[in-house]
Design an enzyme around this catalytic site. Structure first.
Site, PDB file in Angstrom:
ATOM      1  N   LYS A 125     -19.667  20.329  -0.984  1.00  0.00           N
ATOM      2  CA  LYS A 125     -20.276  21.190   0.040  1.00  0.00           C
ATOM      3  C   LYS A 125     -21.205  20.310   0.854  1.00  0.00           C
ATOM      4  O   LYS A 125     -21.703  19.293   0.358  1.00  0.00           O
ATOM      5  CB  LYS A 125     -21.077  22.317  -0.625  1.00  0.00           C
ATOM      6  CG  LYS A 125     -21.290  23.513   0.281  1.00  0.00           C
ATOM      7  CD  LYS A 125     -20.078  24.426   0.336  1.00  0.00           C
ATOM      8  CE  LYS A 125     -20.244  25.489   1.399  1.00  0.00           C
ATOM      9  NZ  LYS A 125     -19.161  26.490   1.352  1.00  0.00           N
ATOM     10  N   ASP A 165     -18.265  26.992   7.205  1.00  0.00           N
ATOM     11  CA  ASP A 165     -19.011  27.939   6.363  1.00  0.00           C
ATOM     12  C   ASP A 165     -19.981  28.613   7.336  1.00  0.00           C
ATOM     13  O   ASP A 165     -19.718  28.622   8.559  1.00  0.00           O
ATOM     14  CB  ASP A 165     -19.743  27.206   5.219  1.00  0.00           C
ATOM     15  CG  ASP A 165     -20.342  28.156   4.187  1.00  0.00           C
ATOM     16  OD1 ASP A 165     -19.588  28.713   3.367  1.00  0.00           O
ATOM     17  OD2 ASP A 165     -21.582  28.377   4.195  1.00  0.00           O
TER      18      ASP A 165
HETATM   19  P1  NDP Z   1     -20.679  33.168   9.558  1.00  0.00           P
HETATM   20  O1  NDP Z   1     -21.694  32.203  10.022  1.00  0.00           O
HETATM   21  O2  NDP Z   1     -19.448  33.378  10.344  1.00  0.00           O
HETATM   22  O3  NDP Z   1     -21.359  34.601   9.342  1.00  0.00           O
HETATM   23  C1  NDP Z   1     -22.429  34.758   8.475  1.00  0.00           C
HETATM   24  C2  NDP Z   1     -22.942  36.171   8.610  1.00  0.00           C
HETATM   25  O4  NDP Z   1     -23.920  36.405   7.586  1.00  0.00           O
HETATM   26  C3  NDP Z   1     -23.653  36.412   9.925  1.00  0.00           C
HETATM   27  O5  NDP Z   1     -23.510  37.757  10.293  1.00  0.00           O
HETATM   28  C4  NDP Z   1     -25.093  36.073   9.569  1.00  0.00           C
HETATM   29  O6  NDP Z   1     -26.049  36.707  10.404  1.00  0.00           O
HETATM   30  C5  NDP Z   1     -25.201  36.614   8.167  1.00  0.00           C
HETATM   31  N1  NDP Z   1     -26.230  35.872   7.458  1.00  0.00           N
HETATM   32  C6  NDP Z   1     -26.298  34.525   7.297  1.00  0.00           C
HETATM   33  N2  NDP Z   1     -27.397  34.177   6.613  1.00  0.00           N
HETATM   34  C7  NDP Z   1     -28.035  35.335   6.355  1.00  0.00           C
HETATM   35  C8  NDP Z   1     -29.241  35.652   5.687  1.00  0.00           C
HETATM   36  N3  NDP Z   1     -29.998  34.686   5.150  1.00  0.00           N
HETATM   37  N4  NDP Z   1     -29.591  36.970   5.591  1.00  0.00           N
HETATM   38  C9  NDP Z   1     -28.811  37.941   6.139  1.00  0.00           C
HETATM   39  N5  NDP Z   1     -27.665  37.689   6.795  1.00  0.00           N
HETATM   40  C10 NDP Z   1     -27.291  36.413   6.898  1.00  0.00           C
HETATM   41  O7  NDP Z   1     -20.329  32.714   8.045  1.00  0.00           O
HETATM   42  P2  NDP Z   1     -19.101  33.125   7.159  1.00  0.00           P
HETATM   43  O8  NDP Z   1     -18.667  34.507   7.477  1.00  0.00           O
HETATM   44  O9  NDP Z   1     -18.130  32.020   7.203  1.00  0.00           O
HETATM   45  O10 NDP Z   1     -19.749  33.093   5.689  1.00  0.00           O
HETATM   46  C11 NDP Z   1     -20.313  34.249   5.063  1.00  0.00           C
HETATM   47  C12 NDP Z   1     -20.367  34.017   3.569  1.00  0.00           C
HETATM   48  O11 NDP Z   1     -19.046  33.794   3.063  1.00  0.00           O
HETATM   49  C13 NDP Z   1     -21.185  32.822   3.107  1.00  0.00           C
HETATM   50  O12 NDP Z   1     -21.785  33.100   1.860  1.00  0.00           O
HETATM   51  C14 NDP Z   1     -20.129  31.740   2.920  1.00  0.00           C
HETATM   52  O13 NDP Z   1     -20.550  30.741   2.026  1.00  0.00           O
HETATM   53  C15 NDP Z   1     -19.010  32.578   2.328  1.00  0.00           C
HETATM   54  N6  NDP Z   1     -17.681  31.995   2.423  1.00  0.00           N
HETATM   55  C16 NDP Z   1     -17.134  31.653   3.632  1.00  0.00           C
HETATM   56  C17 NDP Z   1     -15.862  31.129   3.689  1.00  0.00           C
HETATM   57  C18 NDP Z   1     -15.183  30.845   4.982  1.00  0.00           C
HETATM   58  O14 NDP Z   1     -13.973  30.543   4.941  1.00  0.00           O
HETATM   59  N7  NDP Z   1     -15.831  30.956   6.118  1.00  0.00           N
HETATM   60  C19 NDP Z   1     -15.103  30.821   2.451  1.00  0.00           C
HETATM   61  C20 NDP Z   1     -15.719  31.303   1.243  1.00  0.00           C
HETATM   62  C21 NDP Z   1     -16.985  31.829   1.247  1.00  0.00           C
HETATM   63  P3  NDP Z   1     -26.806  35.823  11.522  1.00  0.00           P
HETATM   64  O15 NDP Z   1     -25.792  35.587  12.584  1.00  0.00           O
HETATM   65  O16 NDP Z   1     -27.936  36.687  11.934  1.00  0.00           O
HETATM   66  O17 NDP Z   1     -27.257  34.562  10.834  1.00  0.00           O
END
Ligand code: NDP
Length: 446
Positions: A125, A165
């Site tokens: 990571k 991510d």
């Molecule tokens: P994105 O950046 O596309 O979206 C993240 C979302 O979560 C946004 O809406 C963001 O809001 C919100 N968010 C982020 N940090 C926080 C926080 N501290 N508190 C509240 N809301 C938060 O990321 P992904 O959708 O790719 O990832 C989401 C999750 O899925 C993560 O845990 C990631 O590790 C996991 N994941 C992702 C994969 C992938 O293929 N993308 C694969 C496997 C797991 P804001 O815009 O306001 O920050």
């Protein structure tokens, strides 16, 4: 003291001030007792002592210039945790909270997740405390170019293949890939999540969200249930949340929430395809806040600084970030009748919440199994790149579906084999661990 507690004590001493990493290691190790009791070889070879220590950690300076001509300095990281079963593989996260603890927890989880996918991928990571929010495209590009100017010497198609991510989507992967290509003068599959015209795979953007829903379907099958008509809460509004909603809609579920780091929207009428398309434009193109949803859809409500877990639902899909479901949130979900939690995010439920879900014996899919569809399709992207071929959407989606079913089967059967029927946390950890541990045994003292 038993070997697990001994190793945990050493990990605590060696990694002080890293609560997320300690949480992830504790959660995994505490489920491995039955494996160590049954297979002495892991204890004899001190596999636990080794598996909790990253193979390599790279920390570096990322200098870049903003649009006002000011110098900015961020910190870059790559944690190459394990290459026991394949090249290092895992996403890059750009978010102001990024630090060694968070990336080590994510890298550690990735080792077991990748092992579950049935594909040959080690765990890693990386990322930066850079915040893409509010930055211009040019600023993001300059940052990505500077980040890759250091990272390029540590990654490669057969060595370490990063992906996206939080905060790293198609735009960032493009800038990173462009710079890698300039520096190396080679066109290889060094990153996944690439654009379709230059080596990307169909279904990669959808994979994590679709995969989480496929996993939920598998869990429901064990109780002769389906998603049809189920009321679902989803957190986040990014990549994982968007495609979770899309697949849930295709399967006839009703989705009533989305969120971002500022708050939650509740739409009692349900988020339909048209509203989802509006959210995708808001988040992926206009890069605005989810609060704007209620200006477009007047019947919806917005709760600032709140998460969706107080909303009544049958199924919950946490898809934002780590520790977003506390013990109290878990209680609220259970009190409201929620009987399925499928974790799209990594470690979204804190230890007290996990305990509550397990005690209530609901269908609970831990992140390292449920969200493995993203990295699985990244693995399929690597395979297509190696062959210089591209598979159809149907082919990739079928393979994703098969992989998610296989992961569920493996977690479910392993839990049964180790006398913890229905406990997919134990099932995922044990199944993921054994494949990596056996590879380490085969490869000598590594
Ligand atoms: P994105 O950046 O596309 O979206 C993240 C979302 O979560 C946004 O809406 C963001 O809001 C919100 N968010 C982020 N940090 C926080 C926080 N501290 N508190 C509240 N809301 C938060 O990321 P992904 O959708 O790719 O990832 C989401 C999750 O899925 C993560 O845990 C990631 O590790 C996991 N994941 C992702 C994969 C992938 O293929 N993308 C694969 C496997 C797991 P804001 O815009 O306001 O920050």
């Amino acid at each position: 003291m038993d070997v697990i507690q001994e190793v945990l004590q050493t990990v605590k001493k060696r990694n002080q001030g890293e609560p997320e990493f300690l949480q992830a290691v504790t959660e995994v190790l505490e489920t491995l007792g039955p494996v160590l009791a049954r297979h002495k070889k892991y204890k004899d070879a001190q596999i636990l002592d080794r598996i909790v220590e990253p193979e390599r950690q790279i920390f570096f300076r990322v200098p870049w210039m903003d649009d006002q001509g000011r110098i900015q300095i961020n910190r870059g990281f790559r944690i190459q945790f394990s290459s026991a079963i394949g090249p290092y593989k895992g996403g890059l996260r750009f978010h102001p909270t990024v630090c060694a603890s968070i990336l080590k927890f994510l890298g550690f989880e990735q080792v077991f997740k990748n092992s579950l996918t049935t594909l040959a991928m080690g765990g890693a990571k990386g990322g930066s405390d850079f915040d893409p929010k509010g930055k211009s495209d040019n600023e993001v590009m300059r940052f990505c170019q500077s980040f890759m100017t250091e990272l390029f010497r540590h990654v490669g198609a057969d060595c370490d293949v990063p992906a996206g991510d939080i905060g790293v989507g198609g735009r960032e992967i493009g800038f990173l890939f462009g710079q890698y290509k300039r520096l190396r003068n080679e066109f290889t599959g060094v990153l996944t999540g690439k654009g379709l015209n230059w080596g990307g795979s169909l279904i990669r953007p959808e994979a994590t969200g679709y995969g989480a829903v496929y996993f939920a379907q598998e869990m429901l099958k064990t109780r002769n249930e389906t998603l049809e008509g189920k009321v679902c809460t989803v957190s986040g509004a990014g990549n994982v949340a968007q495609y979770t909603v899309e697949k849930l809609l295709q399967l006839g579920a009703k989705i009533v929430s989305l969120s971002d780091s500022n708050g939650t929207i509740y739409d009692k009428d349900g988020i339909n395809q048209e509203k989802l398309a509006w959210v995708m434009d808001l988040k992926n193109v206009r890069r605005g806040r989810i609060s704007l949803y209620i200006e477009e859809y007047k019947a919806a409500k917005y709760y600032p600084d709140k998460r969706p877990w107080g909303i009544k639902c049958d199924c919950a899909f946490p898809s934002a970030t780590q520790n977003e479901i506390s013990g109290d949130d878990a209680k609220a979900l259970l009190d409201n009748g929620c009987f399925l939690v499928a974790e799209g995010a990594n470690m979204p439920t804190d230890p007290e919440g996990v305990e509550r879900f397990l005690a209530a014996k609901i269908l609970y899919g831990p992140g390292k199994a449920t969200n493995a569809g993203g990295v699985a399709v990244s693995g399929l992207e690597m395979a297509q790149n190696a062959m210089r071929l591209g598979w159809t959407k149907e082919e990739v989606d079928n393979r994703l579906h098969m992989i998610m079913s296989a992961i569920h089967k493996s977690c479910f059967e392993t839990a049964e084999e180790y006398n913890q029927p229905g406990n997919l946390v134990a099932g995922a950890n044990i199944a993921g661990f054994m494949k990596v541990a056996d590879a380490m045994l085969d490869q000598g003292l590594v």
